[in-house]
Design an enzyme around this catalytic site. Structure first.
Site, PDB file in Angstrom:
ATOM      1  CG  ASP A 182      -4.802   1.672   1.868  1.00 40.87           C
ATOM      2  OD1 ASP A 182      -4.711   1.004   1.759  1.00 40.87           O
ATOM      3  OD2 ASP A 182      -4.760   2.642   2.385  1.00 40.87           O
ATOM      4  CD  GLU A 183      -4.121  -3.787   1.836  1.00 45.86           C
ATOM      5  OE1 GLU A 183      -3.515  -4.010   1.905  1.00 45.86           O
ATOM      6  OE2 GLU A 183      -4.625  -3.267   3.386  1.00 45.86           O
ATOM      7  CG  ASP A 231      -0.364  -0.327   0.569  1.00 51.76           C
ATOM      8  OD1 ASP A 231       0.020  -1.640   1.188  1.00 51.76           O
ATOM      9  OD2 ASP A 231      -0.436   0.809   0.595  1.00 51.76           O
TER      10      ASP A 231
END
Length: 395
Positions: A108-109, A12
């Site tokens: 974003d992960e 993350d």
DNA sequence: TCTGGGGTCCTAGGACCC
DNA sequence: TCTGGGGTCCTAGGACCC
């Protein structure tokens, strides 16, 4: 019990939009700033707060005006989606060096199956390498969760931020997961956690107690209950499908208006603009859609969606326009609107269209054939001899 | 305080067919 | 004659996430 325990990483990126802003504008480093809003119209919300802003009590989803009231010198950085896309790509490309089995959870992960790489190197060492590498090569801080399932990895990456590495094995569930507040469980949102808290379920551990089952079933379905329970106990999926989310299932475009608008022509022309941009994206990404819809939000922020499914998948602008026009005419009666939007549902790749169509025809033919055979069998049962004689004759 | 924009997944009811 | 159940598609809405 599973023989092969998988090693799943959930990675993350910490305060991703803020990290990107610092890369582009290094003077923002260590400053209290937020990304988001639309300062020209003095509306909008905080998308991401820098860690310095968070220390002051500013957080995402907060109204920009409220954030400014807390800290008047707050710097507001506008959203720059192109920039995020660029660093997102670098992020996933970096991870591919370690394993090809990657699921893009969001911009974003990532979930990565690290079972193979872990045969030659300890998972903790790998996690440190990834964390340091992302920082060194791309200035992107991240937190990493290591666990046997996707859900547990996700929960683990949340436990230490920023720049944490957390291992959550099945034997750690009771000590590390059970004490967490139920509202911190992934999948339990702002509607459900108050209901659970109201019946005395304050923690994830309390959720799992058999004596609470009946109470919990009064606020959620049995299937939801069991799926949450499986997640918590480490019985949910450990399978990473890289193709999942690769093709969108829907695409949409919406905008909040500065004031409640009630001019039919003006609203319709906004819808037409949105249809054009959404349709452009559909074509550019070589997709076709079967369902088109409009979204309206009135001055009380009550949402209405109205959609129409066409006879076939298509990317023909006029077909969508005509459907949208009739949806608008049938459903808009002059009320003031605060938000309008357009969406496509039932989206597939254009190149799969032929295949799908053939599959459909095949299924249709199979269905008809089966019907014919059924009828023949009926007749056969009724007049067994004459039919068998008939077959003999023709053969 | 007047409240983003882009998604996924699930559910439930009605229509229709077998 | 009446009744039924299962499957699929469509529509609408809700919950949740980043």
């Amino acid at each position: 019990m599973k023989n092969n325990i998988k090693i799943i990483f959930h990675i993350d990126l910490n305060a991703f939009f803020a990290s990107c802003a610092v890369i582009k504008e290094p003077y923002l480093k260590d400053k209290a700033f937020v990304v988001g809003g639309s300062s020209t119209f003095r509306r909008g919300v905080v998308s991401t707060a820098s860690y310095e802003a968070r220390k002051l009590g500013i957080h995402s989803a907060m109204n920009i005006n409220d954030a400014m009231r807390i800290f008047p010198k707050l710097i507001i950085v506008p959203l720059q989606f192109g920039l995020y896309q660029k660093y997102s790509k670098l992020f996933f490309a970096f991870l591919k060096q370690y394993s090809p089995i990657i699921l893009e959870g969001s911009i974003d992960e990532a979930y990565v199956d690290m079972t193979e790489p872990s045969l030659t190197k300890h998972p903790l060492e790998l996690a440190k390498e990834i964390q340091e590498g992302l920082m060194r090569e791309h200035q992107l801080p991240c937190s990493i969760g290591i666990a046997p399932t996707l859900f547990l990895a996700k929960m683990a990456s949340d436990m230490q931020k920023p720049l944490g590495i957390t291992v959550l094995r099945r034997k750690d569930i009771v000590s590390k997961l059970f004490p967490l507040p139920i509202r911190e469980m992934y999948g339990i949102g702002k509607k459900t956690y108050p209901k659970l808290e109201a019946i005395g379920i304050q923690t994830i551990g309390a959720f799992t107690k058999p004596e609470h089952k009946d109470q919990i079933l009064s606020v959620m379905s049995e299937s939801s209950y069991h799926s949450y329970l499986d997640h918590i106990m480490g019985r949910s999926s450990d399978f990473i499908d890289p193709k999942r989310y690769a093709i969108p299932k829907s695409i949409s475009n919406e905008t909040t208006l500065n004031y409640a608008m009630d001019e039919s022509d003006a609203i319709f022309s906004i819808l037409v603009d949105m249809l054009q941009t959404t349709h452009e994206r559909l074509v550019k990404e070589e997709l076709v859609a079967k369902t088109i819809g409009i979204k309206l939000k009135d001055s009380e922020f009550i949402t209405t969606n109205r959609s129409q499914t066409l006879t076939d998948y298509t990317d023909d602008y006029q077909s969508f326009f005509d459907a949208m026009e009739s949806l608008f005419e049938e459903n808009y009666h002059g009320e003031p609107m605060r938000l309008v939007g357009v969406f496509f549902n039932s989206v597939i790749l254009k190149k799969d269209l032929k295949k799908d169509f053939n599959l459909f025809t095949y299924q249709e033919l199979t269905r008809r054939e089966e019907q014919i055979y059924k009828t023949i069998r009926k007749i056969n049962d009724k007049y067994p001899k004459s039919i068998s004689q008939g077959i003999k004759k023709t053969s």
